[in-house]
Scaffold this active site. Sequence first.
Site, PDB file in Angstrom:
ATOM      1  N   ASP A  90       0.819  -1.210   0.000  1.00  0.00           N
ATOM      2  CA  ASP A  90       0.000   0.000   0.000  1.00  0.00           C
ATOM      3  C   ASP A  90       0.858   1.267   0.000  1.00  0.00           C
ATOM      4  O   ASP A  90       2.076   1.217   0.204  1.00  0.00           O
ATOM      5  CB  ASP A  90      -0.966  -0.004   1.197  1.00  0.00           C
ATOM      6  CG  ASP A  90      -0.281  -0.375   2.516  1.00  0.00           C
ATOM      7  OD1 ASP A  90       0.956  -0.407   2.571  1.00  0.00           O
ATOM      8  OD2 ASP A  90      -0.986  -0.629   3.506  1.00  0.00           O
ATOM      9  N   ASN A 115      -7.329  -2.457  14.138  1.00  0.00           N
ATOM     10  CA  ASN A 115      -8.746  -2.765  13.891  1.00  0.00           C
ATOM     11  C   ASN A 115      -8.920  -3.988  12.980  1.00  0.00           C
ATOM     12  O   ASN A 115      -9.996  -4.233  12.456  1.00  0.00           O
ATOM     13  CB  ASN A 115      -9.469  -1.546  13.296  1.00  0.00           C
ATOM     14  CG  ASN A 115      -8.882  -1.130  11.946  1.00  0.00           C
ATOM     15  OD1 ASN A 115      -8.001  -1.795  11.408  1.00  0.00           O
ATOM     16  ND2 ASN A 115      -9.382  -0.042  11.383  1.00  0.00           N
ATOM     17  N   HIS A 138      -7.194  -4.515  10.119  1.00  0.00           N
ATOM     18  CA  HIS A 138      -6.932  -4.303   8.694  1.00  0.00           C
ATOM     19  C   HIS A 138      -5.647  -4.980   8.247  1.00  0.00           C
ATOM     20  O   HIS A 138      -4.729  -5.208   9.035  1.00  0.00           O
ATOM     21  CB  HIS A 138      -6.992  -2.813   8.307  1.00  0.00           C
ATOM     22  CG  HIS A 138      -5.860  -1.944   8.749  1.00  0.00           C
ATOM     23  ND1 HIS A 138      -6.045  -0.767   9.428  1.00  0.00           N
ATOM     24  CD2 HIS A 138      -4.520  -2.047   8.566  1.00  0.00           C
ATOM     25  CE1 HIS A 138      -4.872  -0.189   9.642  1.00  0.00           C
ATOM     26  NE2 HIS A 138      -3.937  -0.945   9.134  1.00  0.00           N
ATOM     27  N   GLU A 192      -9.651  -1.736   5.200  1.00  0.00           N
ATOM     28  CA  GLU A 192     -10.278  -1.388   6.467  1.00  0.00           C
ATOM     29  C   GLU A 192     -11.529  -2.236   6.702  1.00  0.00           C
ATOM     30  O   GLU A 192     -12.107  -2.768   5.741  1.00  0.00           O
ATOM     31  CB  GLU A 192     -10.681   0.094   6.431  1.00  0.00           C
ATOM     32  CG  GLU A 192      -9.506   1.067   6.320  1.00  0.00           C
ATOM     33  CD  GLU A 192      -8.800   1.316   7.644  1.00  0.00           C
ATOM     34  OE1 GLU A 192      -8.680   0.372   8.466  1.00  0.00           O
ATOM     35  OE2 GLU A 192      -8.355   2.455   7.862  1.00  0.00           O
TER      36      GLU A 192
HETATM   37  C1  GLP Z   1      -0.496   0.542   8.588  1.00  0.00           C
HETATM   38  C2  GLP Z   1      -0.165  -0.322   7.377  1.00  0.00           C
HETATM   39  C3  GLP Z   1      -0.433  -1.789   7.638  1.00  0.00           C
HETATM   40  C4  GLP Z   1       0.179  -2.185   8.967  1.00  0.00           C
HETATM   41  C5  GLP Z   1      -0.474  -1.393  10.065  1.00  0.00           C
HETATM   42  C6  GLP Z   1      -0.033  -1.791  11.457  1.00  0.00           C
HETATM   43  O1  GLP Z   1      -1.815   0.919   8.646  1.00  0.00           O
HETATM   44  N1  GLP Z   1      -0.917   0.062   6.217  1.00  0.00           N
HETATM   45  O2  GLP Z   1       0.104  -2.568   6.566  1.00  0.00           O
HETATM   46  O3  GLP Z   1      -0.002  -3.568   9.183  1.00  0.00           O
HETATM   47  O4  GLP Z   1      -0.142  -0.033   9.832  1.00  0.00           O
HETATM   48  O5  GLP Z   1       1.092  -1.061  11.831  1.00  0.00           O
HETATM   49  P1  GLP Z   1       1.987  -1.360  13.092  1.00  0.00           P
HETATM   50  O6  GLP Z   1       2.817  -2.536  12.703  1.00  0.00           O
HETATM   51  O7  GLP Z   1       2.789  -0.117  13.260  1.00  0.00           O
HETATM   52  O8  GLP Z   1       1.075  -1.657  14.226  1.00  0.00           O
END
Ligand code: GLP
Length: 241
Positions: free
Chosen positions: A67, A136, A138, A143
């Site tokens: 992404d 959440n 995702h 989402e």
């Molecule tokens: C972002 C990314 C996700 C990732 C998520 C969790 O939203 N788009 O791919 O998994 O963050 O991030 P973290 O690993 O910092 O909790």
Amino acid sequence: MRIIKAKDYDAASKACANLIFAQVVTKPDSVLGLATGSTPIGTYEHLVRLYEAGDLDFSQVHSVNLDEYKGLDGDNDQSYRYFMNEHLFSKVNINKEWTNVPNGLEPDADKACSDYEAIIASLGGIDLQLLGLGPNGHIGFNEPCDEFVKLTHCVDLTESTIEANSRFFSSKDEVPTKAYTMGIKTIMDAKKIVLIATGRNKAETVKKAFFGPITPNVPASILQLHPDCTVVLDADAASLI
Ligand code: GLP
């Protein structure tokens, strides 16, 4: 679905890096699907160490990231392109031209998304997709919603994701509100999936996603249906299962 319970963040990162290492050793020209977020940083550190030790060669690897924020240039230090350059691409012998991230600067969302699907198809699909887990539920930026969206698409980020990701920006107002993300089918089509989740704040989501019903309200729950998915957890993230 296999679950690996590691004792702490470092052990989980090492386990995750070893799975990617095994993939590249057995298929040097692998297409790696890569992820951002704070969780995979330790995984990338271990991969860099394996490369520096002469044990891992990225010269034939192609990569596609999950992404990117819409509207951010790859030189912006909050973009996911910048993140990948910083944490992995500039530290190993991957050919930068073979690394792909959705084009955040393409204003035409349909074009940005169909171009990205075409890139993945031209590479013959993804051999191993690395995923983090949003608080959440995702994956990528898919989402929670009423139905799974199949292909790469433009999403409106939820308030909770904007809030969660604001820790990387100087203020919440600076967090982009839209992003391009691989869709659920794009992710599910990967031959192998490795998801890493660590920390107490992911424990409830881990329980819901991998032990609860499969629902687009918890996008990661779809991974229960993948034929080759490994979930790597530390003790905190595994504390409710
Ligand atoms: C972002 C990314 C996700 C990732 C998520 C969790 O939203 N788009 O791919 O998994 O963050 O991030 P973290 O690993 O910092 O909790």
